[in-house]
Motif scaffolding. Sequence first.
Motif, short mmCIF file in Angstrom:
data_model
loop_
_atom_site.label_atom_id
_atom_site.label_comp_id
_atom_site.label_asym_id
_atom_site.label_seq_id
_atom_site.Cartn_x
_atom_site.Cartn_y
_atom_site.Cartn_z
N UNK A 298 0.81 -1.22 0.00
CA UNK A 298 0.00 0.00 0.00
C UNK A 298 0.84 1.27 0.00
N UNK A 299 2.00 1.23 0.63
CA UNK A 299 2.79 2.44 0.84
C UNK A 299 3.14 3.18 -0.45
N UNK B 186 3.90 7.51 -3.38
CA UNK B 186 4.63 7.55 -4.63
C UNK B 186 5.92 6.77 -4.56
N UNK B 187 6.45 6.42 -5.74
CA UNK B 187 7.62 5.53 -5.82
C UNK B 187 8.86 6.15 -5.20
N UNK B 188 9.07 7.45 -5.39
CA UNK B 188 10.32 8.06 -4.89
C UNK B 188 10.36 8.09 -3.37
N UNK C 176 12.18 3.43 2.58
CA UNK C 176 11.61 2.42 3.49
C UNK C 176 11.60 1.02 2.91
N UNK C 177 11.29 0.92 1.60
CA UNK C 177 11.25 -0.42 0.99
C UNK C 177 12.64 -1.05 0.95
N UNK C 178 13.64 -0.26 0.63
CA UNK C 178 15.01 -0.79 0.63
C UNK C 178 15.40 -1.26 2.03
N UNK C 179 15.00 -0.48 3.05
CA UNK C 179 15.31 -0.88 4.42
C UNK C 179 14.64 -2.18 4.81
N UNK D 55 10.20 -1.36 -11.05
CA UNK D 55 10.08 -0.04 -11.67
C UNK D 55 10.66 1.09 -10.85
N UNK D 56 11.27 0.77 -9.69
CA UNK D 56 11.86 1.82 -8.86
C UNK D 56 13.14 2.34 -9.49
N UNK D 57 13.66 3.43 -8.91
CA UNK D 57 14.90 4.04 -9.43
C UNK D 57 16.05 3.05 -9.32
N UNK D 58 17.10 3.32 -10.10
CA UNK D 58 18.24 2.41 -10.15
C UNK D 58 18.94 2.27 -8.81
N UNK D 59 18.63 3.17 -7.87
CA UNK D 59 19.23 3.07 -6.54
C UNK D 59 18.85 1.76 -5.86
N UNK D 60 17.75 1.15 -6.29
CA UNK D 60 17.31 -0.11 -5.68
C UNK D 60 18.03 -1.31 -6.24
#
Length: 595
Positions: free
Chosen positions: A336-337, A342-344, A349-352, A372-377
């Motif tokens: 849900x988050x 939004x994705x950015x 939090x998702x990476x954590x 679909x997240x940024x390349x940082x993931x």
Amino acid sequence: MSEPLTTSELVRQLAESKTGGFTESIARLRARTDLVDAARAALSGGQELERVLVLLAMRGLEAREAQDLMLSALGDGSAQVRAMAARGLALAPRQVAWGRLVQVLADVDSTVRRQAMESLARIDTSAAGALLGERYAHVSESERLTLLDVASEEATPEWLSLACQGLADELPSIRVAAVAAMAAVEGPSADRALVAALQDVDEEVRVAAVEALTPRDTLFEEPFLAMLADVSPTVRMRALQALLRRGTTAGLEALIPLLEDPVPQLRKMAILAIGELGCGAAIPRLIDEARRATDAEERASLVTALGALGARDGEPVLQAALQDASARVRTSAVVAWPRIVGASRALAPLRGLLRGDPDWQVRSQAALALTGAASAADEDLAVALTRDVDPRVRSAAAGVLADRAGVEVDAALVKALSDPEPEVRLKAVRALGRRLVSEARSDLLALEATEPRRDVRAEVRLALSRLEQDRTGVEDDERPERELFDPAGLGVAFATWVRDPDWYPVSDRLVFYREGELESIDLEEQVQVHDYSVDVGHLRLRRPGTPQLLTAFHVERTTWPASEQGEQPCYRLELHTDVLTGSGHPRVFYCFDVR
């Protein structure tokens, strides 16, 4: 060399045979030119099965001698023979059979009476409906049930008056059968009668009426919305399920009182329905309920609904849910988050959670949410693929990385070829084959030589074939087939799912391939390929560059009425919402070929 059997001898042999089916036996008899003469002899002195066989063989013959024999067999001492004779007369001219079949309605055997009703309906459905409607008030309960069952099979307006009599019957069991008969008929008159049945004093009748009305697209939502306040929890549940199936968008405020329903399961379904149907007016109540709910499953449902509604006011609730003590709540919050913030903003939090949550389901869902997240993931997904302790998390990461680019991603997928979990290797192989990573060729060749799992080896061969085609520009005519997959977890693999088995292969159809790819083929032979995953009765579909599609689905064993072979066992797949075409209605497919 022995003399060929006479037709009478063949009848006796087939009747005594312990092998072979009736279909073949009937075909052999119908090929005999003297069948009628042999039938006359069998009906006058043959065994019961001989008499049944010749009656079945004569069905549909236009010769008056054959019809006269069937008429005489209506007086046979065997109920089975009389029933076969009544069945055979369904194809006789009205002037030949009608009067005699009307007399058979008084037969002592219920099976014979039922067959006579069906044959009368086959000869003249309008006249039969009127005739049997006149009989309704003067027969027993069991006979009334039979009349309504025949009306249900006929499914024509001519039988509405009979069904209406059933709806007024004093016995609830009869009224339930009348609802089934009415449900088989389309049109405003049937709609009105079924809506009236929603007010029946008996719970089973109201349940049957809701279920009968659910698929009727011409009907507005108001009757179902009103039934959400029914005294019966079962009726309320069926009404809510009907609204979900129909994709109702109007009058959704009627769902809000169900948040206080005393039945926990109904309350949870109402929460999810509010989110799925888009009842934005319920957002304040959902937030209040989420803050005070003590049941973890209910909190998870509330979080899911808030996410589905994109409830920005619910951000504090979802932020707290990301740290909830319940892994199920955290998993729902992960989904849900991103929909709310939004994705950015969701990225950190998702990476954590992907790196550090103690529960595999949370980590797995976090990986999927990074699609679909940024390349940082990419780094976190690569770490999850190569280092996470749970193979299900590694598998999720492999699926997400399949659509991402970069040297780091390719390296992680190549490393995953040596994963101890076959499903992870399978996804890594498929991803490398799709991405045409030429650097993976030597590793794929090495895996092909050592891989113990047949389905993984097949996918390796497919990936190598694609790489070779990319290198040479020559298509491989012997590209290996992919492993089929069972989307319902029944323990069997399915071949093609067909929209209309009677028109295969000219029918919309689906093919699921093991762990990840669904081919949808329409009537114009246009093919769409989706990545898919299955999660607790839900099917998730995704194509590159498009939003994720989600629908509940159900698979069950059933039968299909094949014209020649009769009822054929098969499986039925119902998509709760047709996400493939976007119609918003349910869609059903069937599969016979189970491997």
